[in-house]
Design an enzyme around this catalytic site. Structure first.
Site, PDB file in Angstrom:
ATOM      1  N   HIS A 214      -2.827   6.451   4.288  1.00 27.93           N
ATOM      2  CA  HIS A 214      -1.399   6.595   4.565  1.00 27.93           C
ATOM      3  C   HIS A 214      -0.884   7.898   3.931  1.00 27.93           C
ATOM      4  CE1 HIS A 214      -1.502   2.631   6.083  1.00 27.93           C
ATOM      5  NE2 HIS A 214      -0.794   1.979   5.184  1.00 27.93           N
TER       6      HIS A 214
ATOM      7  N   CYS B  72       0.810  -1.230   0.000  1.00 26.95           N
ATOM      8  CA  CYS B  72       0.000   0.000   0.000  1.00 26.95           C
ATOM      9  C   CYS B  72       0.848   1.286   0.000  1.00 26.95           C
ATOM     10  CB  CYS B  72      -0.947  -0.015   1.197  1.00 26.95           C
ATOM     11  SG  CYS B  72      -0.146  -0.446   2.744  1.00 26.95           S
TER      12      CYS B  72
END
Ligand code: A2P
Length: 351
Positions: free
Chosen positions: A257, A144
């Protein structure tokens, strides 16, 4: 302020429908996969939902219909065209070859196959051609943090030639699954009530704190997450000599994130030429007017498809280098959305 956009696709150009299986359907990414197949109008003939024996017999809803979850076995994949795996590395290693042997194209979200030279590692906006004819019938979905970072860096690489990345990540607790969110919330609640703090998921208290460890430590005291940024960026961008130093940090954020990056290039680059190179690329938007407090934050990208990049500045240390800040929803573009986009590529290649 939600600045990202979602893009329901609509696969009107496809003239067939696919039997799709999701291994790990009950997990955080599994549930997002189910939602995205619907949202993006993926042409599903049959959706087979697979999980552990614990979940077998329960139901989940897809396009208004209840589907009974089946236990994942080696026999689960007969007649399946596309098998989306989001059940972790050991499950993928055990069952993905059976799915491929049954004729399915596997898209695996774990790290099990990512560095295998016979398994393509694909971000559809960056290296879509890699998804064609996967030798083992398996395509890997990248890490990710790597996906979010490369969504900003790939357009710059195409124009200026990427040489090195120095990065620090600020990773949300949902990256550790539902347990990460529960641990943060329970610790916040315990602190406000003056009760003792319990840490099970993280090595230290995550509430009102940051932890410079994501995944376990490996070679040279880097964590596996940090080494993924190195190895996966090299493979996706096709730059074997790319230099990457990364510090991955868990922060008390629920979802999305963020990554602070200093990137050095072969050719001269300025913030203006960088913004122009990124503008118009799918899946990434520039949000960069710091005087108006316009820079991406995790809440902007939560539940959104697009990654956002801002704080683009000349790096004061390295030649031909920029500092920038990129943010993306790691459950969506960092996992489930990227996997469904790969499924869309396979479907268009099979058309
Ligand atoms: P289950 O809910 O039945 O345990 P997450 O990463 O969010 O924790 O999700 C992990 C997913 O992988 C879940 O769908 C989980 O199903 C599934 N899973 C875990 N262990 C197994 C197993 N042994 N066989 C099949 N699926 C598994």
């Amino acid at each position: 302020m939600n600045q990202g956009k979602n893009h329901p696709q609509g696969f009107t150009h496809m003239n067939r429908e696919y039997t799709v299986a999701i291994a790990g359907a009950t997990g955080a990414v599994g549930e997002e996969l189910i939602q995205l197949l619907d949202e993006r109008n993926f042409p599903v003939k049959e959706l087979r939902l697979l999980a552990s024996a614990r979940s077998a017999g329960k139901t989940l809803t897809f396009r208004g219909k209840d589907i009974t979850i089946q236990e994942l076995t080696h026999e689960s994949f007969s007649g399946v065209d596309i098998a989306l795996f989001s059940a972790g590395g050991s499950i993928a290693l055990e069952y993905a070859p059976s799915a491929a042997a049954a004729g399915a194209v596997v898209i695996d979200n774990s790290s099990a196959f990512r560095i295998d030279p016979d398994v393509p590692l694909v971000v559809p906006e960056i290296n879509p051609d890699a998804a064609k004819a996967p030798k083992k019938g398996i395509i890997a979905n990248p890490n990710c943090t790597t996906i979010v970072s490369l969504m900003a860096l790939a357009p710059l690489h195409r124009e200026f030639g990427l040489k090195s990345i120095i990065a620090s990540s600020y990773q949300a607790v949902s990256g550790s699954g539902v347990e990460g969110i529960i641990e943060l919330d329970e610790q916040v609640s315990a602190i406000t009530k003056g009760e003792p703090i319990v840490s099970k998921v993280y090595p230290r208290q995550i509430a009102f704190n940051v932890i410079p460890q994501v995944d376990v430590f490996d070679e040279g005291d880097y964590t596996k997450e940090e080494l993924k940024m190195l190895n996966e960026s090299r493979k996706i961008l096709g730059i074997p000599e790319l230099e990457v130093t990364c510090t991955c940090v868990r922060v008390p954020v629920h979802r999305s994130h963020s990554v602070s990056i200093s990137a050095a290039f072969e050719k001269p680059i300025t913030p203006d030429t960088a913004r122009a190179a990124i503008a118009g690329n799918p899946g990434i938007q520039v949000v960069d007017d710091p005087q108006k407090a316009l820079f991406p934050v995790p809440l902007d990208t939560t539940g959104q498809d697009d990654c956002l990049v801002g704080r683009i500045r000349q790096d004061k240390v390295l030649p031909n280098a920029l500092a920038l800040w990129v943010v993306g929803d790691q459950v969506r573009k960092g996992a489930a959305l990227n996997a469904v986009q790969i499924a869309e590529l396979i479907a268009s290649n099979k058309d």
